[in-house]
Design a protein around this motif. Structure first.
Motif, PDB file in Angstrom:
ATOM      1  N   PHE A  36     -22.293  35.094  22.985  1.00 25.04           N
ATOM      2  CA  PHE A  36     -22.771  35.300  24.358  1.00 25.04           C
ATOM      3  C   PHE A  36     -22.846  33.931  25.025  1.00 25.04           C
ATOM      4  CE2 PHE A  36     -26.341  34.578  21.588  1.00 25.04           C
ATOM      5  CZ  PHE A  36     -27.098  33.657  22.267  1.00 25.04           C
ATOM      6  N   PHE A  37     -22.803  33.910  26.357  1.00 22.58           N
ATOM      7  CA  PHE A  37     -22.804  32.633  27.066  1.00 22.58           C
ATOM      8  C   PHE A  37     -24.037  32.457  27.943  1.00 22.58           C
ATOM      9  CE2 PHE A  37     -18.277  33.642  26.312  1.00 22.58           C
ATOM     10  CZ  PHE A  37     -17.957  32.542  25.521  1.00 22.58           C
ATOM     11  N   ASN A  38     -24.857  33.510  28.008  1.00 21.90           N
ATOM     12  CA  ASN A  38     -26.067  33.423  28.840  1.00 21.90           C
ATOM     13  C   ASN A  38     -27.270  33.669  27.928  1.00 21.90           C
ATOM     14  OD1 ASN A  38     -28.159  33.720  30.592  1.00 21.90           O
ATOM     15  ND2 ASN A  38     -27.109  35.146  31.965  1.00 21.90           N
ATOM     16  N   ASN A  39     -28.040  32.603  27.683  1.00 21.70           N
ATOM     17  CA  ASN A  39     -29.154  32.735  26.745  1.00 21.70           C
ATOM     18  C   ASN A  39     -30.176  33.774  27.184  1.00 21.70           C
ATOM     19  OD1 ASN A  39     -27.906  30.761  25.295  1.00 21.70           O
ATOM     20  ND2 ASN A  39     -29.530  29.238  25.476  1.00 21.70           N
ATOM     21  N   ASP A  40     -30.307  33.980  28.491  1.00 23.21           N
ATOM     22  CA  ASP A  40     -31.294  34.969  28.946  1.00 23.21           C
ATOM     23  C   ASP A  40     -30.954  36.367  28.424  1.00 23.21           C
ATOM     24  OD1 ASP A  40     -32.796  33.098  30.213  1.00 23.21           O
ATOM     25  OD2 ASP A  40     -31.883  33.410  32.182  1.00 23.21           O
ATOM     26  N   ASP A  41     -29.643  36.657  28.277  1.00 19.70           N
ATOM     27  CA  ASP A  41     -29.250  37.955  27.700  1.00 19.70           C
ATOM     28  C   ASP A  41     -29.775  38.058  26.264  1.00 19.70           C
ATOM     29  OD1 ASP A  41     -27.861  38.742  29.950  1.00 19.70           O
ATOM     30  OD2 ASP A  41     -25.940  37.934  29.235  1.00 19.70           O
ATOM     31  N   PHE A  42     -29.664  36.949  25.528  1.00 13.64           N
ATOM     32  CA  PHE A  42     -30.133  36.960  24.136  1.00 13.64           C
ATOM     33  C   PHE A  42     -31.661  37.130  24.077  1.00 13.64           C
ATOM     34  CE2 PHE A  42     -31.729  34.912  20.286  1.00 13.64           C
ATOM     35  CZ  PHE A  42     -30.968  35.547  19.313  1.00 13.64           C
ATOM     36  N   TYR A  43     -32.386  36.404  24.949  1.00  8.30           N
ATOM     37  CA  TYR A  43     -33.856  36.502  24.894  1.00  8.30           C
ATOM     38  C   TYR A  43     -34.326  37.921  25.239  1.00  8.30           C
ATOM     39  CZ  TYR A  43     -33.432  31.419  24.883  1.00  8.30           C
ATOM     40  OH  TYR A  43     -33.073  30.129  24.572  1.00  8.30           O
ATOM     41  N   ALA A  44     -33.679  38.531  26.243  1.00  7.95           N
ATOM     42  CA  ALA A  44     -34.068  39.895  26.628  1.00  7.95           C
ATOM     43  C   ALA A  44     -33.789  40.862  25.474  1.00  7.95           C
ATOM     44  CB  ALA A  44     -33.295  40.322  27.880  1.00  7.95           C
ATOM     45  N   PHE A  45     -32.637  40.659  24.821  1.00 13.67           N
ATOM     46  CA  PHE A  45     -32.256  41.503  23.677  1.00 13.67           C
ATOM     47  C   PHE A  45     -33.258  41.320  22.532  1.00 13.67           C
ATOM     48  CE2 PHE A  45     -29.908  41.370  19.574  1.00 13.67           C
ATOM     49  CZ  PHE A  45     -29.526  42.697  19.483  1.00 13.67           C
ATOM     50  N   ARG A  46     -33.605  40.064  22.241  1.00 12.65           N
ATOM     51  CA  ARG A  46     -34.545  39.783  21.142  1.00 12.65           C
ATOM     52  C   ARG A  46     -35.890  40.466  21.409  1.00 12.65           C
ATOM     53  NH1 ARG A  46     -35.987  33.528  19.797  1.00 12.65           N
ATOM     54  NH2 ARG A  46     -36.885  33.701  21.875  1.00 12.65           N
ATOM     55  N   ASP A  47     -36.339  40.430  22.667  1.00 16.06           N
ATOM     56  CA  ASP A  47     -37.613  41.087  23.014  1.00 16.06           C
ATOM     57  C   ASP A  47     -37.513  42.594  22.794  1.00 16.06           C
ATOM     58  OD1 ASP A  47     -38.653  38.673  23.695  1.00 16.06           O
ATOM     59  OD2 ASP A  47     -38.492  38.964  25.876  1.00 16.06           O
ATOM     60  N   LYS A  48     -36.372  43.169  23.182  1.00 16.28           N
ATOM     61  CA  LYS A  48     -36.192  44.628  23.012  1.00 16.28           C
ATOM     62  C   LYS A  48     -36.180  44.978  21.515  1.00 16.28           C
ATOM     63  CE  LYS A  48     -33.292  45.486  27.121  1.00 16.28           C
ATOM     64  NZ  LYS A  48     -34.168  46.035  28.100  1.00 16.28           N
ATOM     65  N   CYS A  49     -35.524  44.132  20.722  1.00 19.77           N
ATOM     66  CA  CYS A  49     -35.488  44.385  19.269  1.00 19.77           C
ATOM     67  C   CYS A  49     -36.906  44.358  18.706  1.00 19.77           C
ATOM     68  CB  CYS A  49     -34.637  43.330  18.550  1.00 19.77           C
ATOM     69  SG  CYS A  49     -32.881  43.503  18.853  1.00 19.77           S
ATOM     70  N   ALA A  50     -37.681  43.351  19.112  1.00 15.75           N
ATOM     71  CA  ALA A  50     -39.057  43.233  18.600  1.00 15.75           C
ATOM     72  C   ALA A  50     -39.861  44.463  19.007  1.00 15.75           C
ATOM     73  CB  ALA A  50     -39.707  41.959  19.134  1.00 15.75           C
ATOM     74  N   ALA A  51     -39.664  44.927  20.239  1.00 17.59           N
ATOM     75  CA  ALA A  51     -40.414  46.089  20.728  1.00 17.59           C
ATOM     76  C   ALA A  51     -40.070  47.338  19.924  1.00 17.59           C
ATOM     77  CB  ALA A  51     -40.122  46.316  22.209  1.00 17.59           C
ATOM     78  N   LYS A  52     -38.851  47.391  19.389  1.00 18.49           N
ATOM     79  CA  LYS A  52     -38.445  48.569  18.599  1.00 18.49           C
ATOM     80  C   LYS A  52     -38.728  48.371  17.110  1.00 18.49           C
ATOM     81  CE  LYS A  52     -34.952  50.426  21.730  1.00 18.49           C
ATOM     82  NZ  LYS A  52     -35.418  51.741  22.161  1.00 18.49           N
ATOM     83  N   GLY A  53     -39.406  47.286  16.769  1.00 20.56           N
ATOM     84  CA  GLY A  53     -39.814  47.097  15.366  1.00 20.56           C
ATOM     85  C   GLY A  53     -38.747  46.473  14.484  1.00 20.56           C
ATOM     86  N   ILE A  54     -37.743  45.834  15.097  1.00 17.93           N
ATOM     87  CA  ILE A  54     -36.737  45.127  14.287  1.00 17.93           C
ATOM     88  C   ILE A  54     -37.310  43.744  13.981  1.00 17.93           C
ATOM     89  CG2 ILE A  54     -34.402  44.112  14.319  1.00 17.93           C
ATOM     90  CD1 ILE A  54     -33.560  46.462  16.122  1.00 17.93           C
ATOM     91  N   ASN A  55     -37.624  43.515  12.720  1.00 15.13           N
ATOM     92  CA  ASN A  55     -38.324  42.262  12.412  1.00 15.13           C
ATOM     93  C   ASN A  55     -37.598  41.421  11.369  1.00 15.13           C
ATOM     94  OD1 ASN A  55     -38.730  43.806  10.247  1.00 15.13           O
ATOM     95  ND2 ASN A  55     -40.921  44.192  10.591  1.00 15.13           N
ATOM     96  N   VAL A  56     -36.260  41.570  11.300  1.00 20.10           N
ATOM     97  CA  VAL A  56     -35.474  40.705  10.415  1.00 20.10           C
ATOM     98  C   VAL A  56     -34.950  39.529  11.258  1.00 20.10           C
ATOM     99  CG1 VAL A  56     -34.802  42.596   8.873  1.00 20.10           C
ATOM    100  CG2 VAL A  56     -33.331  42.014  10.814  1.00 20.10           C
TER     101      VAL A  56
END
Ligand code: FAD
Length: 288
Positions: free
Chosen positions: A179-199
């Motif tokens: 990816f080339f836009n870090n904000d996309d990654f941060y938003a994705f990481r937050d969504k993963c955490a919210a869904k209980g993905i903790n690896v």
């Protein structure tokens, strides 16, 4: 080494991806030159692709992973796709990896190819993960994730639900699509955490050094090009050296920002170019 040890508080895992050189490019012998250069950047591990770009015939992923482990003493991860493999094919590959002492697998579905009829034993990566975990529980399993969503999926939330299922099936570590836009990654990481993905989730960074290379890559994986990067590509498209310098600087800035924002790791898609990987990792060496 247990790859779990590479992640944790105040640890940044800097890792690399290579691909098996085509026969026309020297085959497996050509990988030594790549690895000689890459070992200097002291990666935490090196992953090797499997059949990427339809290159199934030349596949030497297991042999290359053995070389990474035995000759360079770096932990390897062997990519493995399932769409075009039967269970018997997977059994054979698992047994080869096991005998070679390669214990880490990036379990993938693989891209659908119009010219190849799928084998029907596996439809999704989650099925491969469950299969390996049941047959050979000793393997450490990684899986792929997509900060902007997988190209076949038009719903990022549903894509992340499928990702959670891969983790529930046994994926212990995730590597993201470029990816080339870090904000996309941060938003994705937050969504993963919210869904209980903790690896741990490693960020995939690709320092593409030509305009045609970047356009080809994004057309395949669906990543978007932010206007800041588009301006660089347009400004320097007729000056390959300047364009390469600008793209490498762009990748370095992305990585510094990711480290400052507590990323678990950076997975650099090296495109088998050790000089580019060395320039990037030396710029962030003190931040490891
Ligand atoms: P999956 O996780 O199976 O997902 C594929 C699609 O199906 C997604 O849209 C997902 O939302 C959906 N889906 C998942 N599970 C379900 C379900 N249970 N029900 C309904 N829908 C579902 N390709 C290669 O050929 N060789 C490689 O070495 C390689 N390495 C890669 C490394 C990384 C880090 C990444 C990010 C990709 C790599 N790829 C490689 C590309 C990858 O094979 C493709 O992106 C492929 O299209 C999807 O693989 P996946 O494992 O993510 O699939």
């Amino acid at each position: 080494m247990d790859l779990k040890e590479l992640f944790g508080e105040n640890k940044i895992c800097l890792s690399l991806e290579i691909f098996p050189p085509k026969r026309s490019q020297g085959g497996i012998d050509a990988i030594y030159q790549t690895l000689d250069g890459l070992k200097e950047v002291r990666p935490a591990f090196i992953s090797c692709t499997y059949g990427a770009g339809g290159n199934l015939a030349d596949n030497s992923t297991c042999d290359i992973c053995s070389i990474i482990k035995d000759k360079y003493h770096i932990p390897p991860i062997a990519h493995l796709t399932c769409l075009n493999n039967s269970k018997a094919d997977i059994d054979l590959i698992l047994s080869r990896l096991k005998s070679a002492g390669v214990n880490n697998i990036l379990a993938l579905r693989g891209d659908r190819r119009p010219d190849v009829e799928p084998r029907h034993d596996f439809s999704y990566a989650c099925e491969l993960i469950s299969y390996i975990k049941e047959k050979e529980p000793g393997f450490f399993i990684s899986a792929a994730c997509y900060p902007e969503g997988h190209p076949e999926s038009d719903d990022l939330e549903q894509d992340i639900d499928h990702l959670k299922h891969k983790v529930d099936c046994g994926a212990e570590h995730l590597i993201s699509q470029l990816f080339f836009n870090n904000d996309d990654f941060y938003a994705f990481r937050d969504k993963c955490a919210a869904k209980g993905i903790n690896v741990p989730i490693e960020a995939g960074i690709m320092p593409v050094t030509s305009k045609s290379g970047i356009l080809r890559m994004v057309s395949m994986c669906g990543a978007s090009i932010p206007s800041r990067l588009a301006k660089l590509l347009n400004r320097f498209e007729d000056n390959p050296k300047a364009l390469a310098d600008a793209c490498i600087a762009y990748a370095i800035n992305q990585i510094i920002d990711l480290i400052a924002n507590d990323v678990d790791g950076i997975h650099l898609y090296t495109m088998n170019k050790p000089d580019v990987a060395a320039r990037i990792f030396s710029a962030v060496d003190a931040m490891r």
